[in-house]
Design a protein around this motif. Structure first.
Motif, short mmCIF file in Angstrom:
data_model
loop_
_atom_site.label_atom_id
_atom_site.label_comp_id
_atom_site.label_asym_id
_atom_site.label_seq_id
_atom_site.Cartn_x
_atom_site.Cartn_y
_atom_site.Cartn_z
N VAL B 169 1.54 -9.78 6.65
CA VAL B 169 0.28 -9.09 6.53
C VAL B 169 -0.09 -8.55 5.31
O VAL B 169 -1.07 -8.87 4.72
N VAL B 170 0.76 -8.26 4.46
CA VAL B 170 0.59 -7.69 3.12
C VAL B 170 0.22 -9.03 2.11
O VAL B 170 -0.46 -8.93 1.47
N GLU B 171 0.97 -9.96 2.30
CA GLU B 171 0.85 -11.35 1.49
C GLU B 171 -0.26 -12.21 1.73
O GLU B 171 -0.92 -12.90 0.94
N LYS B 172 -0.52 -12.33 3.10
CA LYS B 172 -1.22 -13.33 3.41
C LYS B 172 -2.75 -13.16 4.04
O LYS B 172 -3.51 -13.96 4.14
N THR B 173 -3.05 -11.84 4.34
CA THR B 173 -4.01 -11.54 5.08
C THR B 173 -5.27 -10.81 3.81
O THR B 173 -4.74 -10.47 2.93
N THR B 174 -6.38 -10.69 4.48
CA THR B 174 -7.52 -10.01 3.64
C THR B 174 -7.04 -8.44 3.54
O THR B 174 -7.05 -8.01 2.27
N ALA B 181 -4.32 -4.54 -3.94
CA ALA B 181 -5.02 -4.08 -4.73
C ALA B 181 -5.09 -2.73 -5.22
O ALA B 181 -5.02 -2.14 -6.30
N VAL B 182 -5.01 -1.86 -4.01
CA VAL B 182 -4.92 -0.40 -4.04
C VAL B 182 -3.56 -0.03 -4.71
O VAL B 182 -3.40 0.92 -5.52
N ALA B 183 -2.51 -0.83 -4.49
CA ALA B 183 -1.30 -0.36 -5.14
C ALA B 183 -1.28 -0.76 -6.63
O ALA B 183 -0.67 -0.07 -7.44
N LEU B 184 -2.33 -1.86 -7.10
CA LEU B 184 -2.37 -2.15 -8.34
C LEU B 184 -3.10 -0.91 -9.05
O LEU B 184 -2.51 -0.38 -10.31
N ASP B 185 -4.17 -0.50 -8.50
CA ASP B 185 -5.02 0.21 -9.33
C ASP B 185 -6.01 0.71 -8.26
O ASP B 185 -7.00 0.13 -7.79
#
Lengths: 326, 303
Positions: B169-174, B181-185
């Motif tokens: 879910v985290v790596e392959k889905t939209t 993205a939220v985790a990054l910024d």
């Protein structure tokens, strides 16, 4: 600029502060003479936690190092007193500086390799440290720490021929030390070291760029905070006349952490207020004893919501926040 | 050889528990940079919810659907209940506080941890509760001299499957891309039209749900639960999170299994009393020499 705002900037609290301090001291000194034995004992614990809080305040409040294992240094101080007194017969009160030195020495050795860690990572290492110390005490290395039962039979401290025995004696002993430490720390706060500490807390990289010896000052904070915890450990051991690993759990480290943040980071009166709240809260909620920690948890979250800077924040910290917001 | 294989199995089982709980820490930390101290106690809550379903629904569901139906009901109820609790805590204790600063958020999290463990004690009492044998799969296979319990296999397989799903879910889905993205910024992600609140809710629902499943498994495996278990497992699982590298899913799995094996082998070969000292010493060494963990990436320091 409107007149009210101008008055706010010009007003001086100095006389009011002095009056308040005098009132507070009068209350502290007179309290054992009219308070009941039980409440004097509670007063002792407020003083003890104030001492622990002041120690952690140096580390967490002044320098902003997340230390969630401060109980470890408290334990080291208490066990230093307990072992040297019960096993080697040294007088308890003379061990007070020894406990401080042992705790400070351990803090220096332990924190040297971890001092470069930042924020949450340091927080986790100190949690692990607190657990390691507690587990080592339980495992009884070399038969020194007495395992889960701890060390018993610590002598009462003797001060100039007077045996410190009653709650009132201990109350005065601990509050005298709190007053001494509070005064010393206040002087330190206003010194070059104190300002450098605050600089590190606000912006470590900028501080380093300005030539502040970040590493040495962080270590100094750790060592000093641990020394105060060691003193508290000595008094605690003398009061209880026994020490066991159960007294130095993670919850205690949490409580100390909360004392500093409830009071206000870097605020000495705030720390004492925080200690009073943390100790008095369960006393006030005694009728619902079973649920008191439940309410305590909620109260912590609520305080952080309504007063994120603490209940009695340090002036400079408030101004900093105000500027940052505008 | 026998000890080795037994300890290996024990280690893998315990490691799976840690991996389950570690994920909750990791997800929340990745997104909010907040150590959710209450997560360990959410795991404890899960164990108690599962227990309650097993005890009270034993007659009703157990009779109709058999043991496996009962187990499924218990797991689903525990996961849903705990996810709800996680969401409530996020709404009440974190969302108003984390914009203020990280330290107030840490205190609030500690407050919630203290609240939850005492809430469990107030509701279910301070004593140990026993998971009865009637609702635990007790079968085992014997291969030569080794004995493998059905429960152990169940724990291992479900941890692999659930973590695999989460990874997918985290790596392959939209939606997963939004989470990353939220985790990054968070701010930039919000500008790209990502509903960061949704991502945060996802973390606070999935993490505690996985924790609850681990809680029920721990109850079944050790046959007893106590209100302090949240803190004990929480701390270990957090250690696992750091060992594996905080903020990534395979890291939580690797860290959990590594910690479980370390614990089992030190208990088996060195000393059971000192095993936790080894665990925390490993944590300290890891943080001193490789603070990003086994699978962590190097994060550049922001000036």
């Amino acid at each position: 600029m409107n007149p009210l705002k101008k008055w706010r900037e010009l007003r001086t609290w100095a006389p009011l502060r002095l009056a308040f301090l005098a009132l507070f001291l009068a209350f502290l000194v007179s309290f054992p003479f009219w308070g009941s034995r039980y409440w004097v004992d509670v007063g002792f614990y407020v003083g003890l936690y104030a001492l622990l809080g002041l120690g952690l305040n140096v580390i967490l409040g002044e320098v902003g190092l997340f230390n969630l294992g401060h109980a470890a240094f408290w334990a080291i101080g208490a066990y230093a007193t307990a072992i040297l007194n019960a096993r080697f017969g040294l007088p308890t009160l003379a061990l007070l500086p020894v406990s401080a030195l042992v705790a400070a020495g351990c803090a220096w050795i332990i924190s040297s390799p971890i001092i470069h860690l930042r924020g949450d990572y340091l927080c986790i290492v100190t949690i692990a440290l607190g657990e390691i110390v507690r587990l080592v005490l339980i495992n009884n290395p070399g038969g020194l720490t007495g395992g889960p039962n701890g060390v018993v039979g610590i002598d009462r401290p003797v001060f100039l021929g007077h045996v410190i025995r009653t709650p009132m004696d201990f109350y005065f002993l601990v509050w005298a030390l709190v007053a001494l430490c509070a005064f010393g720390l206040r002087q330190l706060q206003r010194s070059r070291i104190g300002r450098a500490w605050n600089y590190i807390r606000e912006d470590e990289i900028a501080a380093e760029a300005m030539g502040v010896d970040v590493r040495a000052l962080k270590l100094l904070a750790f060592v000093l905070g641990a020394a105060l915890a060691g003193i508290a450990g000595n008094i605690f051991a003398a009061k209880m006349r026994m020490v066991s690993p159960d007294s130095f759990t993670f919850l205690e480290s949490c409580l100390m952490f909360c004392i500093v943040l409830l009071g206000g980071m870097g605020s000495i009166p705030g720390t004492i207020l925080g200690a009073a709240l943390v100790v008095l809260f369960p006393e006030i909620l005694r009728p619902v004893a079973q649920y008191r920690l439940l309410f305590f948890g909620l109260a912590l979250a609520a305080t952080m919501y309504f007063r994120p800077g603490g209940l009695w924040p340090r002036r400079r910290a408030v101004e900093f926040l105000r500027e940052a917001k505008s | 050889m026998l000890t080795f294989v037994q300890q290996l199995l024990n280690g893998l089982t315990i490691g799976s528990f840690y991996a389950f709980v570690a994920l909750g820490y990791s997800l929340v930390y990745a997104i909010l940079k907040l150590i959710n101290f209450a997560h360990g106690d959410l795991f404890g809550l899960g164990a108690y919810l599962g227990y309650t379903v097993f005890v009270y629904a034993f007659g009703v569901i157990g009779a109709k659907l058999g043991l496996w139906g009962l187990l499924a009901a218990g797991f689903v109820a525990a996961a849903l209940g705990t996810a709800a609790a996680g969401l409530i805590i996020e709404r009440v204790a974190y969302r108003p506080i984390y914009p203020i600063g990280r330290l107030p958020a840490v205190v609030s999290a500690l407050g919630m941890a203290i609240f939850l463990s005492n809430f469990i004690m107030a509701v279910w009492g301070p004593r140990y509760l026993a998971y009865q044998e009637s609702f635990i799969p007790t079968g085992f296979w014997e291969i030569g001299e080794f004995r493998i319990r059905v429960l152990q296999v169940l724990i291992l397989v479900s941890s692999l499957v659930l973590l695999g799903i989460l990874y997918f879910v985290v790596e392959k889905t939209t939606f997963g891309a939004a989470v990353r993205a939220v985790a990054l910024d968070r701010e930039t992600a919000a500008l790209m039209g990502i509903d960061s609140l949704k991502v945060i809710r996802f973390a606070f629902a999935v993490g505690p749900a996985l924790g609850a499943i681990a809680g029920v498994f721990v109850g079944m495996y050790y046959r007893q639960i106590n209100f302090t278990m949240g803190w004990v497992y929480g701390l270990k699982a957090f250690t696992a999170t750091i060992l594996g590298g905080i903020g990534n899913i395979p890291g939580a799995m690797v860290g959990g299994i590594f910690l479980g094996l370390l614990e089992a082998f030190t208990a088996g070969y060195i000393s059971a009393a000192w095993k936790d000292v080894f665990v925390f010493a490993a944590l300290m060494l890891m943080l001193i020499f490789r603070p990003t963990g086994l699978l962590g990436e190097k994060v550049a320091e922001k000036v």
